[in-house]
Write an enzyme that holds these catalytic residues in place. Structure first.
Site, PDB file in Angstrom:
ATOM      1  N   ARG A 340      47.114  38.276  62.049  1.00 58.28           N
ATOM      2  CA  ARG A 340      46.613  39.604  62.421  1.00 58.28           C
ATOM      3  C   ARG A 340      45.560  40.044  61.408  1.00 58.28           C
ATOM      4  O   ARG A 340      45.875  40.199  60.212  1.00 58.28           O
ATOM      5  CB  ARG A 340      47.744  40.639  62.427  1.00 58.28           C
ATOM      6  N   GLU A 342      44.417  42.745  60.468  1.00 54.90           N
ATOM      7  CA  GLU A 342      44.550  44.207  60.343  1.00 54.90           C
ATOM      8  C   GLU A 342      44.530  44.565  58.877  1.00 54.90           C
ATOM      9  O   GLU A 342      45.262  43.958  58.091  1.00 54.90           O
ATOM     10  CB  GLU A 342      45.912  44.661  60.900  1.00 54.90           C
ATOM     11  N   ARG A 348      55.280  46.759  55.662  1.00 59.68           N
ATOM     12  CA  ARG A 348      55.717  46.144  56.924  1.00 59.68           C
ATOM     13  C   ARG A 348      54.752  45.096  57.439  1.00 59.68           C
ATOM     14  O   ARG A 348      55.054  44.381  58.379  1.00 59.68           O
ATOM     15  CB  ARG A 348      55.851  47.200  58.042  1.00 59.68           C
ATOM     16  N   HIS A 349      53.573  45.074  56.862  1.00 61.79           N
ATOM     17  CA  HIS A 349      52.529  44.244  57.455  1.00 61.79           C
ATOM     18  C   HIS A 349      52.047  43.126  56.546  1.00 61.79           C
ATOM     19  O   HIS A 349      51.952  43.283  55.335  1.00 61.79           O
ATOM     20  CB  HIS A 349      51.316  45.119  57.828  1.00 61.79           C
ATOM     21  N   GLU A 497      60.777  48.608  63.695  1.00 61.60           N
ATOM     22  CA  GLU A 497      60.582  47.668  64.797  1.00 61.60           C
ATOM     23  C   GLU A 497      60.610  46.227  64.309  1.00 61.60           C
ATOM     24  O   GLU A 497      59.963  45.886  63.320  1.00 61.60           O
ATOM     25  CB  GLU A 497      59.212  47.967  65.443  1.00 61.60           C
ATOM     26  N   SER A 500      58.820  43.257  69.974  1.00 60.73           N
ATOM     27  CA  SER A 500      58.249  43.887  71.164  1.00 60.73           C
ATOM     28  C   SER A 500      58.382  42.890  72.291  1.00 60.73           C
ATOM     29  O   SER A 500      58.152  41.686  72.090  1.00 60.73           O
ATOM     30  CB  SER A 500      56.761  44.153  70.969  1.00 60.73           C
ATOM     31  N   ARG A 551      60.340  40.432  59.048  1.00 61.26           N
ATOM     32  CA  ARG A 551      60.941  41.772  59.134  1.00 61.26           C
ATOM     33  C   ARG A 551      62.450  41.692  59.346  1.00 61.26           C
ATOM     34  O   ARG A 551      63.184  42.506  58.795  1.00 61.26           O
ATOM     35  CB  ARG A 551      60.296  42.579  60.263  1.00 61.26           C
TER      36      ARG A 551
HETATM   37  P1  ATP Z   1      53.479  47.264  64.295  1.00 60.71           P
HETATM   38  O1  ATP Z   1      53.316  48.359  65.284  1.00 60.71           O
HETATM   39  O2  ATP Z   1      54.668  47.438  63.386  1.00 60.71           O
HETATM   40  O3  ATP Z   1      52.231  46.925  63.545  1.00 60.71           O
HETATM   41  P2  ATP Z   1      53.104  45.548  66.506  1.00 60.71           P
HETATM   42  O4  ATP Z   1      53.490  46.480  67.597  1.00 60.71           O
HETATM   43  O5  ATP Z   1      51.680  45.250  66.267  1.00 60.71           O
HETATM   44  O6  ATP Z   1      53.835  45.972  65.138  1.00 60.71           O
HETATM   45  P3  ATP Z   1      53.784  43.237  67.916  1.00 60.71           P
HETATM   46  O7  ATP Z   1      52.377  42.873  68.113  1.00 60.71           O
HETATM   47  O8  ATP Z   1      54.519  43.772  69.042  1.00 60.71           O
HETATM   48  O9  ATP Z   1      53.898  44.212  66.717  1.00 60.71           O
HETATM   49  O10 ATP Z   1      54.527  41.993  67.266  1.00 60.71           O
HETATM   50  C1  ATP Z   1      55.888  41.683  67.481  1.00 60.71           C
HETATM   51  C2  ATP Z   1      56.667  41.680  66.183  1.00 60.71           C
HETATM   52  O11 ATP Z   1      55.977  40.922  65.202  1.00 60.71           O
HETATM   53  C3  ATP Z   1      56.831  43.021  65.546  1.00 60.71           C
HETATM   54  O12 ATP Z   1      57.901  43.718  66.086  1.00 60.71           O
HETATM   55  C4  ATP Z   1      57.067  42.654  64.118  1.00 60.71           C
HETATM   56  O13 ATP Z   1      58.398  42.235  63.913  1.00 60.71           O
HETATM   57  C5  ATP Z   1      56.167  41.487  63.922  1.00 60.71           C
HETATM   58  N1  ATP Z   1      54.883  41.897  63.363  1.00 60.71           N
HETATM   59  C6  ATP Z   1      53.825  42.403  64.021  1.00 60.71           C
HETATM   60  N2  ATP Z   1      52.788  42.616  63.214  1.00 60.71           N
HETATM   61  C7  ATP Z   1      53.201  42.232  61.980  1.00 60.71           C
HETATM   62  C8  ATP Z   1      52.577  42.182  60.712  1.00 60.71           C
HETATM   63  N3  ATP Z   1      51.315  42.548  60.560  1.00 60.71           N
HETATM   64  N4  ATP Z   1      53.290  41.712  59.676  1.00 60.71           N
HETATM   65  C9  ATP Z   1      54.561  41.309  59.820  1.00 60.71           C
HETATM   66  N5  ATP Z   1      55.201  41.310  61.008  1.00 60.71           N
HETATM   67  C10 ATP Z   1      54.543  41.766  62.087  1.00 60.71           C
END
Ligand code: ATP
Length: 577
Positions: A340, A342, A348-349, A497, A500, A551
């Site tokens: 990602r 981002e 969390r990220h 979370e 998803s 996570r």
């Molecule tokens: P968030 O809103 O917390 O950034 P997201 O909605 O982008 O998460 P999804 O794209 O749905 O997350 O990804 C599914 C799962 O992958 C998330 O529930 C989380 O456990 C994990 N996840 C997502 N983005 C990250 C990240 N940048 N770092 C660590 N784990 C992640």
């Protein structure tokens, strides 16, 4: 001692002395004194000779300047061998007492006790340590004074091979995990030396992280903190170190028992995930990391030169899971890296994390998928409790946490998104009185709901279902009964979370329509190929989810950051080590 010479005159006479006799007596008295002095002198001479002899004997017993133990210690060579049996510290028992064993271990602590004795703490793995004692033998072998001195001066975190006899200490050795036994060293070879000064001591490495402000490791380093040289068991003495210091010292960061316990828990989660899904008839597959188009349409994708073209790093294996379903695999899962782009600098990220992804055919209702994911998560939680009890305890000693509460079987908590918002409005903090059912939740909102659910339902694990349409990606199926919401859910642990998922659109026309509704061109690169898959063959209804492994580990243990659960965290600021 020599006897006094006998004076014949004295021997022959008796009674009162004449003048002649008196003279003779005086003379004999003088002689006796002389003889006495001579005898004293000779006695002194003999004493000194005996002393010299004793010193020489002692010297020869010690080998003189020669070190009779020289083959029993020093740098290891290609021919060094120890014949004794190898015994793991965790397997030590009374049956080993008196036996000679060999061990490869790290020097956790070393100190001299006088000139002829030294103590070392030897750590075999994680926090399995034992006290080693080395004392000079009277004969100078198998242990000499020189050998004791050498062992007592070994640097911390050096790696050694030792031969030793197992003994019971007079009192339990509190500073070592193996406290009921100690090793009396007879051989010690240095396999690899630690540095003069450790940049991060084990004591600091095994303490809770002091600060999570990670610095850019490409910038000049701040002065090294937390240099210390204490036994890990003398905790409370050493300062904690920042995350940055930890990550910049991977060897010591990873040697910390707490990090090893986290790593073992992580691997167990992975195993439990596969184990359960294998048992439920899923098949594993591998999705690519390199892709030709930013398929999910987001801007959060890394791009890189790929010969004459551009490639991207996959943001999820979403499309590939669906291709597997289209390819006739009814239930699939994959475990792999997810990227990602981002610029999210939060606990969390990460920019790379590990996804545990699954997808399955739906027969009647998408709740079949939701239930399957609940089951796999509950299997993971149960399995962790059973298999990682010791590791969890170890982590909790450093990062205290309340027990992770799971629901009783059959009492799993599933709220709709709207019910969650209602709970927040009615029972949550003041600032959430007006939260709307149509907008996605913020992280603080999610955490507040987590606290409410824990209090109300006694669980840290729950599901929010029926997310608003605006909060879900284009491939999510809208609820046929209410298009304002979707057949999609998120899973939470301690109010954060971890997954998803939802039902995907398997009908190409419907998919195209939703793409347009979301403002995405169905013929754009990556998207067209995806939609075409659903045109190329009849695809069954299906759904799934993506779990963030990092996570799950972090929130199960209630770690302060997901970065601690990752082997080599990648963040906007960190690409090394
Ligand atoms: P968030 O809103 O917390 O950034 P997201 O909605 O982008 O998460 P999804 O794209 O749905 O997350 O990804 C599914 C799962 O992958 C998330 O529930 C989380 O456990 C994990 N996840 C997502 N983005 C990250 C990240 N940048 N770092 C660590 N784990 C992640």
């Amino acid at each position: 001692m020599s006897e006094l010479p006998i004076d014949p005159a004295t021997q022959a006479s008796s009674g009162t002395a004449t003048p002649v006799e008196g003279e003779a007596a005086a003379q004999s008295k003088k002689g006796a004194k002389k003889a006495e002095a001579k005898a004293k002198k000779e006695a002194e001479k003999a004493r000194k000779a005996a002393e010299r002899e004793a010193a020489a004997a002692a010297k020869s017993a010690d080998g003189g300047n020669e070190d009779l133990a020289k083959d029993n210690y020093g740098d290891i060579t290609s021919t060094t061998r120890i014949a004794a049996d190898k015994v793991q510290l965790k397997k030590f028992s009374d049956e080993h007492v008196g036996k000679t064993v060999k061990l490869r271990a790290w020097i956790q602590n070393a100190r001299m006790q006088g000139a002829k004795m030294a103590f070392v703490e030897l750590r075999e793995v994680r926090n399995w340590s034992i006290q080693g004692v080395i004392a000079a033998s009277a004969e100078g072998t198998p242990v000499s004074k020189q050998m004791v001195k050498w062992v007592g001066a070994l640097r911390l975190e050096s790696y050694v091979l030792v031969e030793a006899t197992v003994r019971k200490p007079l009192e339990p050795v509190k500073s070592c995990r193996v406290s009921d036994y100690e090793l009396h060293l007879t051989k010690c070879y240095l396999i690899s030396s630690g540095p003069e000064v450790l940049p991060l001591g084990l004591n600091a490495a095994n303490r809770a992280i002091a600060s999570f402000e990670d610095e850019d490791p490409s910038q000049p380093a701040a002065p090294t903190e937390a240099v210390e040289s204490l036994s890990i068991t003398e905790s409370g003495v050493a300062p904690s170190a920042s995350l940055s210091t930890h990550l910049n010292n991977p060897a010591m960061h990873k040697r910390a028992p707490v990090q090893q316990a986290i790593a073992d828990i992580r691997m167990t989660v992975r195993k439990l995930f596969s184990e359960y899904l294998d048992w439920r008839g899923f098949v594993q597959f591998e999705a690519p990391c390199l892709i030709g188009a930013a398929s999910e349409g987001g801007s959060n994708v890394f791009s890189l030169p790929y010969f004459e073209k551009q490639a991207y790093l996959a943001q999820s294996p979403q499309f590939y899971k669906q291709f597997e379903i289209a390819g006739g695999r009814k239930r699939v899962y994959c475990i792999g890296p997810v990227f990602r782009a981002e610029n999210s600098n939060t606990p969390r990220h990460m920019t790379e994390f590990t996804g545990l992804d699954l997808e399955m055919e739906i027969e009647d209702h998408y709740h079949e998928v939701l239930e399957m994911i609940e089951c796999v998560m509950l299997h993971i939680f149960r399995g962790l409790k059973e298999r990682c009890h010791e590791e969890i305890e170890l982590v909790r000693a450093i990062y205290p946490a309340e027990e992770f509460l799971v629901p009783e079987p059959g009492k799993e908590v599933r709220l709709t998104f709207a019910e969650g918002q209602k709970l927040l409005r009615e029972e949550g903090p003041e600032e959430y009185r007006n939260v709307s059912d149509d907008e996605d939740m913020s992280t603080p909102q999610e955490k507040a709901l987590g606290a409410l659910v824990r209090k109300k339902f006694g669980t840290d694990f729950y599901v929010l279902d029926k997310f608003p349409e605006s909060a879900r990606p284009f491939y999510t199926l809208e609820d046929p009964a209410n298009p304002k919401v979707t057949n999609a859910y998120d899973f939470f642990m301690r109010g954060q979370e971890i997954l998803s998922g939802g039902q995907r659109i398997h009908v190409p026309e419907l998919l195209e329509a939703r793409l347009r509704k979301k403002g995405i061109d169905p013929t754009s690169p990556g998207i067209r190929d995806y939609v075409d898959v659903f045109r190329s063959a009849g695809v069954p209804p299906h759904g799934g989810g993506g779990i963030g492994l990092d996570r799950v580990v972090a929130w199960y243990l209630n770690l302060p950051s997901v970065h601690l659960a990752s082997y080599y965290p990648r963040t906007p600021k960190r690409l090394t080590p």
